[in-house]
Design a protein around this motif. Sequence first.
Motif, PDB file in Angstrom:
ATOM      1  N   LEU A  81       0.836  -1.366   0.143  1.00 39.13           N
ATOM      2  CA  LEU A  81       0.059   0.021  -0.024  1.00 39.13           C
ATOM      3  C   LEU A  81       0.854   1.134   0.082  1.00 39.13           C
ATOM      4  CD1 LEU A  81      -3.012   1.329   0.277  1.00 39.13           C
ATOM      5  CD2 LEU A  81      -2.666   1.050   2.521  1.00 39.13           C
ATOM      6  N   PHE A  82       1.994   1.153   0.703  1.00 37.52           N
ATOM      7  CA  PHE A  82       2.886   2.270   0.801  1.00 37.52           C
ATOM      8  C   PHE A  82       4.279   2.087   0.280  1.00 37.52           C
ATOM      9  CE2 PHE A  82       0.312   2.977   4.837  1.00 37.52           C
ATOM     10  CZ  PHE A  82      -0.504   3.757   4.251  1.00 37.52           C
ATOM     11  N   SER A  83       4.730   3.015  -0.619  1.00 37.92           N
ATOM     12  CA  SER A  83       6.098   2.790  -1.108  1.00 37.92           C
ATOM     13  C   SER A  83       7.104   3.032  -0.080  1.00 37.92           C
ATOM     14  CB  SER A  83       6.165   4.075  -2.248  1.00 37.92           C
ATOM     15  OG  SER A  83       7.559   3.866  -2.793  1.00 37.92           O
ATOM     16  N   THR A  84       8.362   2.570  -0.396  1.00 36.20           N
ATOM     17  CA  THR A  84       9.427   2.768   0.349  1.00 36.20           C
ATOM     18  C   THR A  84      10.122   3.943   0.320  1.00 36.20           C
ATOM     19  OG1 THR A  84      10.968   1.615  -1.160  1.00 36.20           O
ATOM     20  CG2 THR A  84       9.912   0.252   0.426  1.00 36.20           C
ATOM     21  N   GLY A 131       3.295   1.386  -4.382  1.00 34.28           N
ATOM     22  CA  GLY A 131       2.145   2.016  -3.704  1.00 34.28           C
ATOM     23  C   GLY A 131       2.228   3.535  -3.625  1.00 34.28           C
ATOM     24  N   PHE A 132       1.606   4.033  -2.606  1.00 38.34           N
ATOM     25  CA  PHE A 132       1.452   5.322  -2.347  1.00 38.34           C
ATOM     26  C   PHE A 132       2.697   5.904  -1.784  1.00 38.34           C
ATOM     27  CE2 PHE A 132      -3.367   5.013  -1.621  1.00 38.34           C
ATOM     28  CZ  PHE A 132      -3.637   5.391  -2.534  1.00 38.34           C
ATOM     29  N   ALA A 133       3.336   7.062  -2.433  1.00 37.78           N
ATOM     30  CA  ALA A 133       4.434   7.582  -2.253  1.00 37.78           C
ATOM     31  C   ALA A 133       4.218   8.996  -1.933  1.00 37.78           C
ATOM     32  CB  ALA A 133       5.410   7.698  -3.319  1.00 37.78           C
ATOM     33  N   PRO A 134       4.938   9.555  -0.637  1.00 36.78           N
ATOM     34  CA  PRO A 134       4.702  11.023  -0.476  1.00 36.78           C
ATOM     35  C   PRO A 134       5.596  11.946  -1.575  1.00 36.78           C
ATOM     36  CG  PRO A 134       6.242   9.927   1.056  1.00 36.78           C
ATOM     37  CD  PRO A 134       5.552   8.938   0.259  1.00 36.78           C
ATOM     38  N   VAL A 135       5.300  13.111  -1.692  1.00 41.71           N
ATOM     39  CA  VAL A 135       6.006  13.800  -2.445  1.00 41.71           C
ATOM     40  C   VAL A 135       6.807  14.993  -2.072  1.00 41.71           C
ATOM     41  CG1 VAL A 135       5.168  15.888  -4.420  1.00 41.71           C
ATOM     42  CG2 VAL A 135       4.102  13.689  -4.368  1.00 41.71           C
ATOM     43  N   VAL A 136       8.188  15.120  -2.464  1.00 40.09           N
ATOM     44  CA  VAL A 136       8.909  16.355  -2.302  1.00 40.09           C
ATOM     45  C   VAL A 136       9.023  17.057  -3.097  1.00 40.09           C
ATOM     46  CG1 VAL A 136      11.278  16.820  -1.511  1.00 40.09           C
ATOM     47  CG2 VAL A 136      10.302  14.748  -0.652  1.00 40.09           C
ATOM     48  N   VAL A 137       8.491  18.625  -3.076  1.00 39.32           N
ATOM     49  CA  VAL A 137       8.291  19.494  -4.133  1.00 39.32           C
ATOM     50  C   VAL A 137       9.831  20.043  -4.116  1.00 39.32           C
ATOM     51  CG1 VAL A 137       7.344  21.542  -4.797  1.00 39.32           C
ATOM     52  CG2 VAL A 137       5.882  19.688  -3.792  1.00 39.32           C
ATOM     53  N   VAL A 138      10.322  20.096  -5.272  1.00 39.05           N
ATOM     54  CA  VAL A 138      11.804  20.615  -5.459  1.00 39.05           C
ATOM     55  C   VAL A 138      11.646  22.028  -6.036  1.00 39.05           C
ATOM     56  CG1 VAL A 138      13.862  20.167  -6.392  1.00 39.05           C
ATOM     57  CG2 VAL A 138      12.543  18.278  -5.792  1.00 39.05           C
ATOM     58  N   ALA A 139      12.331  23.012  -5.536  1.00 38.25           N
ATOM     59  CA  ALA A 139      12.474  24.483  -6.125  1.00 38.25           C
ATOM     60  C   ALA A 139      13.024  24.237  -7.465  1.00 38.25           C
ATOM     61  CB  ALA A 139      13.097  25.549  -5.139  1.00 38.25           C
TER      62      ALA A 139
END
Length: 448
Positions: free
Chosen positions: A58-61, A423-431
């Motif tokens: 369900l969740f990515s590493t 799976g679902f992965a949180p996003v890190v937004v890069v400038a």
Amino acid sequence: MTDDLTSNCSPGPGLLQDRLNRDCFCIDVDEASVWRAVDAAAGGVISGQALAQERPHLFSTGPAFISQDEVAAMEAVAGAIETVAELPAFQAAVLAWGPASARTAQGPRGALMGYDFHLTPEGPKLIEVNTNAGGAFLNALLAQALAACCPEVAAVTAPRSLAEFEDAVWAMFQAEWRLQGKTGQPALAAIVDDAPQGQYLYPEFLLAQAFLERRGVETLIVDPADLRMVDGRLTTTDGLAIDLVYNRHCDFGLETPQTAALREAYLSGGAVVTPNPRNHALLADKRNLTLLSDPEALARLGVAPHLITALRGLPRARLVTPANAEALWAQRKSLFFKPAAGHAGKAVYRGDKITRGAWATVTAGDYIAQDFAAPSERRVRIAGDAQVRKMDVRLYTYAGKTLMTAARLYSGQTTNFRTPGGGFAPVVVVASDAVAWTDGNGQLCAPT
């Protein structure tokens, strides 16, 4: 987290987000923390440990990296679509092929919309729109559970707080309630789906239930077949009157016998139903993409030039008809075929792999042919081995405004939650002008 990537970080050369997705392994998702949070948020109703065993992918590493420019481009597309959907000429066009139930307007705009994109060298490409987009509550917890190798990375990955997300979602449900002319707040809500306890995202239903109850709204999780209409009110089989329905069912037009009571409640205003058939017909019916991706068609509908410009990046989509079937078969290798009311990647066909048998299904039903836009990639480490996973990005929105951004990693044709490391992965937004960091061994670490 790997031992060779835990030394102090130092600035490296400027890098784009695609290289970070390829080479950065220094930020991990602490899955144990996520499941503990799910367990706590669900109030002990179900074991997080048991769910983790049943849903290991369900969740990515690891997280996904995207740029500020990509986020802005995706938000422009979502905002343009929701603006176009308000135009009477566009509504008339799409309601003509939508279900009869969609012609009733009760006010709600649709809770937790989902806009799914593939990130390409030419910019983000909208793949589809969803009115019952799953995963927002799970991703809100996931974003809190990143483990970083150094303070610089921790600063970059600082997510929107869970409280901020929940405040925005509560404001969304309050807005939906008021848009149907209601005052105060609902006393009893129902989260509705087919056999909900058997759904893969059932943990999210528990999170949504606990969230609403913390806001003072008693909440049930029910199958629509267990609902009744009694004296103009939507009720449970026990006679409890339901005020608000958070609808997760994929009978988008509420046309089956199972959803008959829910349909009657929606049409009569006997409960606030969100999202509802009209929301789906105006925003998420895949046939709408044939208009939204056609600048000339949009111009004929009176869409403003700046909105047409915002939508120019959509992959071209066409209805599959007897008149164009032969031509589309000849072009199939560059196309993706999707049912108008499809969901979760079901009954979709990639043109370069489609068989004659599947083609008969496409030509017999309501399908669109969409130009293929390849997904971007993220490498993840599995047992110390770096492996490539496909990636898409979802904006969760309300009224055209972003509530959360998340990614999904997978292998195969579509997102499936069966891929190790996926799976679902949180996003890190890069400038856009971010500088990459490397560790003491020259390994790529993260942006700052």
